[in-house]
Design an enzyme around this catalytic site. Structure first.
Site, PDB file in Angstrom:
ATOM      1  N   ASN A   1     -13.474  68.341 -11.391  1.00  0.00           N
ATOM      2  CA  ASN A   1     -14.870  68.233 -10.934  1.00  0.00           C
ATOM      3  C   ASN A   1     -15.569  69.573 -11.165  1.00  0.00           C
ATOM      4  OD1 ASN A   1     -14.542  69.965  -8.492  1.00  0.00           O
ATOM      5  ND2 ASN A   1     -13.062  68.365  -7.984  1.00  0.00           N
TER       6      ASN A   1
ATOM      7  N   ASP B   1      -4.106  63.762   1.538  1.00  0.00           N
ATOM      8  CA  ASP B   1      -5.279  64.398   2.137  1.00  0.00           C
ATOM      9  C   ASP B   1      -4.807  65.696   2.794  1.00  0.00           C
ATOM     10  OD1 ASP B   1      -7.456  65.143   3.785  1.00  0.00           O
ATOM     11  OD2 ASP B   1      -8.252  63.130   3.464  1.00  0.00           O
TER      12      ASP B   1
HETATM   13  O1  PMT Z   1     -17.134  75.604  -5.551  1.00  0.00           O
HETATM   14  P1  PMT Z   1     -18.648  75.624  -5.587  1.00  0.00           P
HETATM   15  O2  PMT Z   1     -19.180  75.435  -6.991  1.00  0.00           O
HETATM   16  O3  PMT Z   1     -19.219  76.842  -4.896  1.00  0.00           O
HETATM   17  O4  PMT Z   1     -19.179  74.345  -4.786  1.00  0.00           O
HETATM   18  C1  PMT Z   1     -18.958  74.254  -3.414  1.00  0.00           C
HETATM   19  C2  PMT Z   1     -18.599  72.818  -2.995  1.00  0.00           C
HETATM   20  C3  PMT Z   1     -19.753  71.890  -3.293  1.00  0.00           C
HETATM   21  C4  PMT Z   1     -17.341  72.359  -3.741  1.00  0.00           C
HETATM   22  C5  PMT Z   1     -18.299  72.890  -1.449  1.00  0.00           C
HETATM   23  O5  PMT Z   1     -19.458  73.330  -0.799  1.00  0.00           O
HETATM   24  C6  PMT Z   1     -17.878  71.551  -0.901  1.00  0.00           C
HETATM   25  O6  PMT Z   1     -18.683  70.750  -0.477  1.00  0.00           O
HETATM   26  N1  PMT Z   1     -16.526  71.315  -0.869  1.00  0.00           N
HETATM   27  C7  PMT Z   1     -15.924  70.015  -0.476  1.00  0.00           C
HETATM   28  C8  PMT Z   1     -16.174  69.032  -1.564  1.00  0.00           C
HETATM   29  C9  PMT Z   1     -15.442  67.750  -1.373  1.00  0.00           C
HETATM   30  O7  PMT Z   1     -14.634  67.443  -2.203  1.00  0.00           O
HETATM   31  O8  PMT Z   1     -15.689  67.061  -0.317  1.00  0.00           O
HETATM   32  P2  PMT Z   1     -14.862  65.730   0.099  1.00  0.00           P
HETATM   33  O9  PMT Z   1     -15.817  64.922   0.838  1.00  0.00           O
HETATM   34  O10 PMT Z   1     -14.200  65.080  -1.088  1.00  0.00           O
HETATM   35  O11 PMT Z   1     -13.697  66.262   1.007  1.00  0.00           O
HETATM   36  C10 PMT Z   1     -13.885  66.495   2.394  1.00  0.00           C
HETATM   37  C11 PMT Z   1     -12.924  67.546   2.875  1.00  0.00           C
HETATM   38  O12 PMT Z   1     -11.588  67.082   2.699  1.00  0.00           O
HETATM   39  C12 PMT Z   1     -13.014  68.873   2.163  1.00  0.00           C
HETATM   40  O13 PMT Z   1     -12.818  69.878   3.122  1.00  0.00           O
HETATM   41  C13 PMT Z   1     -11.839  68.836   1.174  1.00  0.00           C
HETATM   42  O14 PMT Z   1     -11.338  70.133   0.903  1.00  0.00           O
HETATM   43  C14 PMT Z   1     -10.830  67.991   1.940  1.00  0.00           C
HETATM   44  N2  PMT Z   1      -9.932  67.198   1.084  1.00  0.00           N
HETATM   45  C15 PMT Z   1     -10.426  66.231   0.273  1.00  0.00           C
HETATM   46  C16 PMT Z   1      -9.530  65.441  -0.456  1.00  0.00           C
HETATM   47  C17 PMT Z   1      -8.150  65.673  -0.339  1.00  0.00           C
HETATM   48  N3  PMT Z   1      -7.282  64.967  -1.023  1.00  0.00           N
HETATM   49  N4  PMT Z   1      -7.704  66.650   0.466  1.00  0.00           N
HETATM   50  C18 PMT Z   1      -8.557  67.406   1.182  1.00  0.00           C
HETATM   51  O15 PMT Z   1      -8.129  68.308   1.921  1.00  0.00           O
END
Ligand code: PMT
Length: 421
Positions: free
Chosen positions: A224, A323
């Site tokens: 991504n 996760d």
């Molecule tokens: O890196 P940059 O270019 O500065 O951009 C920053 C960002 C947009 C990446 C950052 O601000 C951000 O929003 N990060 C989380 C992005 C994300 O993937 O969100 P999510 O909704 O998919 O995940 C939610 C949370 O679960 C996050 O804390 C993620 O780290 C965690 N996660 C998700 C999937 C997974 N398999 N394991 C996780 O721990």
């Protein structure tokens, strides 16, 4: 966040007393405002040395800057007499802060490239002092993707960029690109020089940052647009707040931050292993990484060939990744868990739900549908959501946003320990 000087406690008269400020002036119309800036900072007690680029001379004279600073103005890397008095390396060491105002589009480009082709760019590379950059230019130049890319690079390198003001410009047009008032620039210098509050002293903080890469075959992957800037900025902010910081980083092109243990990983499974190895030892876990939710179920051992005669489709089967953050939240005892959510619709409602589902104490939501913040941007605009409250942090550089997130985490930790003691 830049506070007004009047709002800083104990700074009534000369809050910059004894502070050594190196002011770099480049060639833009706003350079005519720098004598006033020097006067303002001297009134506040600062000791100022001025360095001008060759083009700055078109807008302000060394004589006026010398008169207001009370010091000779340096303009040339090859000035033997000036080098004999105070060499450029000595000048770089002398400074408590390097303030570059105004920074023209051309100077931003040279700084972003790491060039050392004149005295000012050389000093920027040679100094260990914090660097504040105040860009000022025509609004179309400021908004050009090339300029924004250079600003993002400079922020990623650890410089503080003071965003320009919006308003009427010398060219007769209106928009962002005006040099902020002397008062605002002096307040930014003061905020940088004040010792950071050690809100997380003695705490161990584990941060994940960047994307993960999920192999399809030895040469292709699913990933991504995360650049790591937000996660790295948070790791630096936690460090500034006195924490002992470990950063688990997916593949990014950012330099490893000083004073922080950085562990490089590639895939979500690698990231999970690194997090599991450190999560039981940390007080705060901050998951900023954009972890891939799915990975190719069976990555090919060899490069997948485009076979003649094969139909126009190649079907890739994906399997769910673990996760990582939910795993940390399930630990007992567990750290204070902070997650991020990058949402493109119903951002707040989705984030509230995600926080509860994954067992986070605090979630930071960025609405990435708007395009100017979040993934790979220099700035962010976020809302913090926790059990008892929500707080919006308006659009600002990722370093400034991170300082505010750390303040909120420290406040929640403090109230948590009060309620359990
Ligand atoms: O890196 P940059 O270019 O500065 O951009 C920053 C960002 C947009 C990446 C950052 O601000 C951000 O929003 N990060 C989380 C992005 C994300 O993937 O969100 P999510 O909704 O998919 O995940 C939610 C949370 O679960 C996050 O804390 C993620 O780290 C965690 N996660 C998700 C999937 C997974 N398999 N394991 C996780 O721990």
């Amino acid at each position: 966040m830049i506070r007004s000087l009047d709002a800083v406690p104990g700074t009534v008269d000369r809050p910059l007393e004894g502070k050594k400020i190196l002011l770099g002036v480049s060639g833009g119309i706003a350079a005519y405002k720098t004598p006033e800036l020097v006067r303002r900072m001297r009134d506040l007690g600062a000791d100022i040395r001025v360095v001008m680029t060759a083009n700055a001379h078109h807008f302000v004279t060394p004589t006026s800057l010398q008169a207001v600073s009370g010091q000779p103005v340096r303009t040339d890397l090859w000035d033997h007499a000036a080098e004999a008095a105070m060499g450029h390396i000595e000048l770089a060491r002398w400074a408590d802060v390097l303030l570059i105002a105004p920074a023209s589009a051309d100077l931003l480009a040279r700084l972003a490239l790491g060039r050392a082709d004149d005295l000012l760019t050389t000093l920027r590379l040679a100094t260990r002092a914090p660097v504040l950059i105040a860009p000022a230019m025509n609004h179309v130049m400021w908004l050009h993707p090339a300029t924004q890319r250079n600003v993002a690079t400079l922020v990623g390198d650890g410089n503080t960029v003071i965003p320009p003001d919006s308003g009427a410009q010398a060219c007769g047009e209106t928009g962002p690109g005006r040099l902020p008032a002397a008062e605002t620039l002096a307040a930014a210098v003061l905020a940088t020089l004040q010792p950071p509050r050690q809100m997380l002293a003695g705490r161990r903080v584990l941060v994940t940052a960047g994307p993960t890469r999920e192999a399809i075959d030895p040469v292709r992957y699913v990933s991504n647009h995360s650049s790591g800037k937000q996660g790295y900025a948070l790791a630096r902010a936690a460090r500034r707040a006195g924490a002992n910081v470990t950063l688990v980083s997916g593949p990014v092109t950012l330099p490893e931050p000083a004073g922080i243990t950085t562990i490089k990983v590639t895939s979500a499974l690698d990231m999970q292993r690194a997090v599991q190895a450190h999560a039981t030892d940390c007080d705060v876990f901050i998951g900023v990484a954009a972890v891939a939710d799915y990975r190719p179920a069976t990555p090919a051992d060899q490069k997948i060939k485009k076979l003649p005669g094969r139909s126009g489709e190649l079907v890739l089967t994906l399997t769910e990744n673990p996760d990582i953050i939910a795993g940390v939240a399930a630990l007992r005892p567990r750290p204070f868990v902070v997650g991020f959510a990058a949402e493109t619709q119903s951002a707040l409602a989705n984030a509230r739900d995600k926080r509860l589902r994954k067992g986070m104490d605090l979630i930071v939501v960025n609405d990435v549908a708007r395009g100017d913040i979040g993934f790979n941007a220099a700035e962010n605009d976020v809302t913090l959501i926790w059990d008892a409250g929500e707080r919006h942090l308006p659009k600002s550089g990722k370093d400034a946003i991170s300082d505010q997130i750390i303040e909120q985490i420290a406040a929640l930790l403090a109230s948590e320990s009060r309620s359990t003691s």
